[in-house]
Motif scaffolding. Structure first.
Motif, mmCIF file in Angstrom:
data_model
loop_
_atom_site.group_PDB
_atom_site.id
_atom_site.type_symbol
_atom_site.label_atom_id
_atom_site.label_comp_id
_atom_site.label_asym_id
_atom_site.label_seq_id
_atom_site.Cartn_x
_atom_site.Cartn_y
_atom_site.Cartn_z
ATOM 1 N N ALA A 111 4.437 34.728 -16.780
ATOM 2 C CA ALA A 111 3.989 33.521 -17.487
ATOM 3 C C ALA A 111 3.747 32.450 -16.433
ATOM 4 O O ALA A 111 4.176 32.583 -15.284
ATOM 5 C CB ALA A 111 5.026 33.056 -18.508
ATOM 6 N N THR A 121 10.088 29.259 -20.227
ATOM 7 C CA THR A 121 9.455 30.382 -20.926
ATOM 8 C C THR A 121 9.617 31.674 -20.146
ATOM 9 O O THR A 121 9.993 32.716 -20.698
ATOM 10 C CB THR A 121 7.953 30.094 -21.151
ATOM 11 N N THR A 182 -2.622 39.243 -20.386
ATOM 12 C CA THR A 182 -1.684 40.226 -20.927
ATOM 13 C C THR A 182 -2.289 41.629 -20.870
ATOM 14 O O THR A 182 -1.600 42.603 -20.569
ATOM 15 C CB THR A 182 -1.314 39.865 -22.372
ATOM 16 N N THR A 208 9.296 40.043 -23.291
ATOM 17 C CA THR A 208 8.501 38.824 -23.382
ATOM 18 C C THR A 208 9.101 37.943 -24.466
ATOM 19 O O THR A 208 10.030 38.348 -25.168
ATOM 20 C CB THR A 208 7.016 39.149 -23.666
ATOM 21 N N ASN A 209 8.557 36.745 -24.631
ATOM 22 C CA ASN A 209 9.084 35.828 -25.647
ATOM 23 C C ASN A 209 8.727 36.315 -27.045
ATOM 24 O O ASN A 209 7.729 37.018 -27.241
ATOM 25 C CB ASN A 209 8.541 34.422 -25.425
ATOM 26 N N HIS A 212 5.207 36.175 -28.480
ATOM 27 C CA HIS A 212 4.222 36.938 -27.715
ATOM 28 C C HIS A 212 4.345 38.447 -27.925
ATOM 29 O O HIS A 212 3.500 39.220 -27.473
ATOM 30 C CB HIS A 212 4.418 36.597 -26.233
ATOM 31 N N ARG A 215 1.396 40.682 -30.033
ATOM 32 C CA ARG A 215 0.171 40.924 -29.269
ATOM 33 C C ARG A 215 0.445 41.843 -28.080
ATOM 34 O O ARG A 215 -0.366 42.718 -27.756
ATOM 35 C CB ARG A 215 -0.431 39.599 -28.796
ATOM 36 N N SER A 216 1.595 41.664 -27.444
ATOM 37 C CA SER A 216 1.938 42.512 -26.301
ATOM 38 C C SER A 216 2.057 43.976 -26.715
ATOM 39 O O SER A 216 1.545 44.868 -26.027
ATOM 40 C CB SER A 216 3.257 42.038 -25.681
ATOM 41 N N THR A 234 12.238 31.396 -27.285
ATOM 42 C CA THR A 234 11.221 30.494 -26.742
ATOM 43 C C THR A 234 11.769 29.073 -26.750
ATOM 44 O O THR A 234 12.517 28.696 -27.661
ATOM 45 C CB THR A 234 9.939 30.548 -27.595
ATOM 46 N N CYS A 242 3.029 27.278 -28.980
ATOM 47 C CA CYS A 242 2.902 28.688 -28.618
ATOM 48 C C CYS A 242 2.404 29.515 -29.798
ATOM 49 O O CYS A 242 1.571 30.406 -29.634
ATOM 50 C CB CYS A 242 4.244 29.224 -28.126
ATOM 51 N N GLU A 246 -1.102 31.414 -29.927
ATOM 52 C CA GLU A 246 -1.032 32.864 -30.084
ATOM 53 C C GLU A 246 -1.941 33.355 -31.206
ATOM 54 O O GLU A 246 -2.474 34.471 -31.144
ATOM 55 C CB GLU A 246 0.417 33.286 -30.349
#
Length: 258
Positions: A111, A121, A182, A208-209, A212, A215-216, A234, A242, A246
């Motif tokens: 990040a 983050t 990403t 990851t947070n 996120h 999508r990851s 987060t 965020c 996102e």
């Protein structure tokens, strides 16, 4: 107070909140944030709308043509529905998987840095990774992230340094320092793992947070990974921004990141 006045005050309040959110986020992290910028624009629009409504000038926004009015209403409805659905998916997938111990490797996603400084983050991601790595001493980890605007080193370099300073043996860390998105995080990480272990169905833990993670996971599975989720929290000061950012990122990734 009648309903109309209450609605006007709510619109004005949300607009002011959006503008304040932008300045707070900019103060916390001076690197440009698209999500914060969108909220700023939305906040300004809401404030203008509230002022016009209070002054009795809402007719400016009236559309006399019935077809155009219905098209706008349909588009607004679809936008609202898609936003709710995507936010629901983001929240649903922000959970840790139960069978996470089956993974072969961990990937901690980079990040934005401030110079070479690791903001909260990214720190949350690294701390979560360290916690799991300490419990699983044989697991290797890929730190992934290139160098972007406002960064004096690559994200991977800063992440590797942080892990080593917090007790993770350097021999367990694999650096991927070219990625700028990403999608590239996973694409380039898979190329590294393919080179090390051969082209097989790699089982990875993604750190990851929470906002996120949906999508990851989507992108990692498209690249060819079997994914186990290890989300972290987060910073509450940037959480709204965020989530808004996102929403747009999910749409972009769904269409283009293949």
């Amino acid at each position: 107070m009648n309903i109309k006045k209450l609605i006007n005050l709510v619109i004005l309040f949300l607009g002011v909140l959006g503008v304040l959110n932008f300045f707070i986020l900019t103060w916390v992290n001076p690197v440009f944030n698209f999500g914060a910028f969108i909220i700023l624009i939305a906040g300004i629009c809401l404030i203008i709308t509230a002022i016009l409504r209070i002054n009795g000038k809402t007719h400016i926004f009236s559309i006399k043509n019935k077809i155009i009015r219905r098209v706008f209403a349909l588009l607004a409805g679809l936008l609202a529905l898609s936003f709710v659905l995507i936010q629901g998916l983001i929240i649903f997938y922000a959970q840790e998987d139960d069978n996470i111990e089956e993974a072969d490797c961990m990937i901690i996603l980079g990040a934005g840095l401030i110079g070479d400084y690791i903001p909260l983050t990214l720190q949350y991601r690294l701390d979560k990774g360290i916690e799991y790595l300490n419990k699983n001493p044989d697991l290797k980890v890929i730190v992934t992230g290139g160098q972007g605007p406002g960064e004096t080193v690559t994200e991977a370099f800063a992440m590797e340094k942080y892990l080593i300073n917090n007790g993770v043996d350097a021999s367990r860390i694999i650096k991927e320092d070219k990625a700028t998105s990403t999608f590239e995080n996973f694409k380039f990480s898979k190329e590294i793992l393919d080179e090390i272990n051969g082209e097989e169905a790699h089982k990875i833990i993604v750190v990851t947070n929470n906002f996120h993670m949906f999508r990851s996971k989507m992108i990692a599975e498209r690249v060819g990974f079997t994914v186990y989720r290890l989300p972290t929290k987060t910073n509450t000061r940037v959480l709204i921004s965020c989530h808004v950012r996102e929403y747009f990122a999910v749409i972009k990734s769904f269409i283009f990141d293949k």
